[in-house]
Design a protein around this motif. Structure first.
Motif, PDB file in Angstrom:
ATOM      1  N   VAL A 101      -5.394   0.799  -6.287  1.00 43.52           N
ATOM      2  CA  VAL A 101      -4.324   1.236  -7.190  1.00 43.52           C
ATOM      3  C   VAL A 101      -4.890   2.305  -8.119  1.00 43.52           C
ATOM      4  O   VAL A 101      -5.872   2.057  -8.816  1.00 43.52           O
ATOM      5  N   MET A 119       5.713   3.859  -9.648  1.00 47.25           N
ATOM      6  CA  MET A 119       4.515   3.238  -9.091  1.00 47.25           C
ATOM      7  C   MET A 119       4.355   3.577  -7.619  1.00 47.25           C
ATOM      8  O   MET A 119       3.247   3.844  -7.144  1.00 47.25           O
ATOM      9  N   ALA A 144       0.491   0.073 -14.400  1.00 50.54           N
ATOM     10  CA  ALA A 144      -0.132  -0.578 -13.249  1.00 50.54           C
ATOM     11  C   ALA A 144      -1.638  -0.636 -13.472  1.00 50.54           C
ATOM     12  O   ALA A 144      -2.271   0.369 -13.780  1.00 50.54           O
ATOM     13  N   ARG A 148      -5.837  -4.881 -10.419  1.00 50.72           N
ATOM     14  CA  ARG A 148      -4.964  -5.776  -9.674  1.00 50.72           C
ATOM     15  C   ARG A 148      -4.506  -5.104  -8.389  1.00 50.72           C
ATOM     16  O   ARG A 148      -4.506  -3.883  -8.275  1.00 50.72           O
ATOM     17  N   TRP A 150      -1.718  -4.116  -5.315  1.00 50.86           N
ATOM     18  CA  TRP A 150      -0.385  -3.516  -5.394  1.00 50.86           C
ATOM     19  C   TRP A 150       0.680  -4.585  -5.588  1.00 50.86           C
ATOM     20  O   TRP A 150       1.563  -4.442  -6.432  1.00 50.86           O
ATOM     21  N   ASN A 153       0.735  -5.983  -9.138  1.00 50.44           N
ATOM     22  CA  ASN A 153       1.340  -5.084 -10.114  1.00 50.44           C
ATOM     23  C   ASN A 153       2.862  -5.095 -10.028  1.00 50.44           C
ATOM     24  O   ASN A 153       3.548  -5.175 -11.052  1.00 50.44           O
TER      25      ASN A 153
END
Length: 225
Positions: A101, A119, A144, A148, A150, A153
């Motif tokens: 991410v 996002m 985001a 973490r 995807w 998030n």
């Protein structure tokens, strides 16, 4: 699906073994089943794409086989030992969660649908369409986190905005969590909770508001810690 296209394993499903598609609020969907491929039919492999549909063609699950199918000894057949394959698959998020991410700034003063669209754009994920028109609740700030995955998030965004996300067949959707209101009257003193008719079959409610003569002036919709 393999290199030669789609393979139909409907006739290979083992009767008497659980076939389960598990949906949990704002978590990747999982699918588990047991197969016994017929002679000449290749066994499914890890990372193969899987799609489950009903008799009318309605898609119930799309995703990828997470691990190598595990053989389980079921006994002896006419040609020797019989090994059904236990297949465990995750939703379309599986491949997206393998991508890092990117570190980006926060989205401020947008709707949940707009924040999810941003996002997706920032992640530069191709082949994913968005159905976010119903996610209209405002989000004061969302960022985001690169630490973490995807799915974690998008789950955090959906939870903060009282939505449920679903990624299936290449389409990301955010829909408001359903609400059910029951009007109760005790004026005649004959109210019987055991006789209530509930329109929606739900074994567990995660948010219940009881209203009476004295009510709070403001309902809290955002929390800070």
């Amino acid at each position: 699906y393999d290199g030669n296209g789609a393979v139909d394993y409907t006739s290979s499903l083992v009767a008497g073994r659980p076939f389960r598609i598990l949906r949990r609020l704002n978590q990747p969907v999982t699918c588990e089943c047991t197969l016994l491929p017929a002679p000449g039919l290749a066994a499914p492999v890890r990372n193969a794409r899987i799609a489950v549909a009903d008799d009318q063609g309605l898609l119930l699950f799309t995703g990828y086989i997470a691990t190598e199918p595990a053989p389980e000894l079921a006994g002896q057949g006419t040609t020797g030992p019989v090994y059904p394959l236990f297949v465990s698959a995750l939703g379309d998020e599986m491949l997206l969660d393998r991508q890092p991410v990117p570190q980006t700034g926060p989205v401020v003063g947008a709707t949940a649908g707009s924040a999810a669209q941003v996002m997706l754009a920032r992640s530069e994920i191709l082949g994913i369409t968005a159905a976010l028109s119903l996610a209209t609740m405002g989000v004061s700030e969302f960022q985001a986190a690169s630490s973490r995955s995807w799915s974690e998030n998008v789950a955090a965004l959906a939870t903060a905005s009282r939505n449920a996300y679903l990624l299936q067949n290449g389409t990301l959707s955010l829909n408001p969590v359903a609400t059910v209101t029951h009007a109760l009257s005790e004026s005649d003193g004959t109210l019987s909770p055991t006789n209530l008719q509930i329109a929606t079959a739900k074994a567990l409610a995660n948010d219940v508001t009881v209203c009476g003569q004295e009510e709070p002036a403001t309902y809290v919709t955002e929390f800070f810690q």
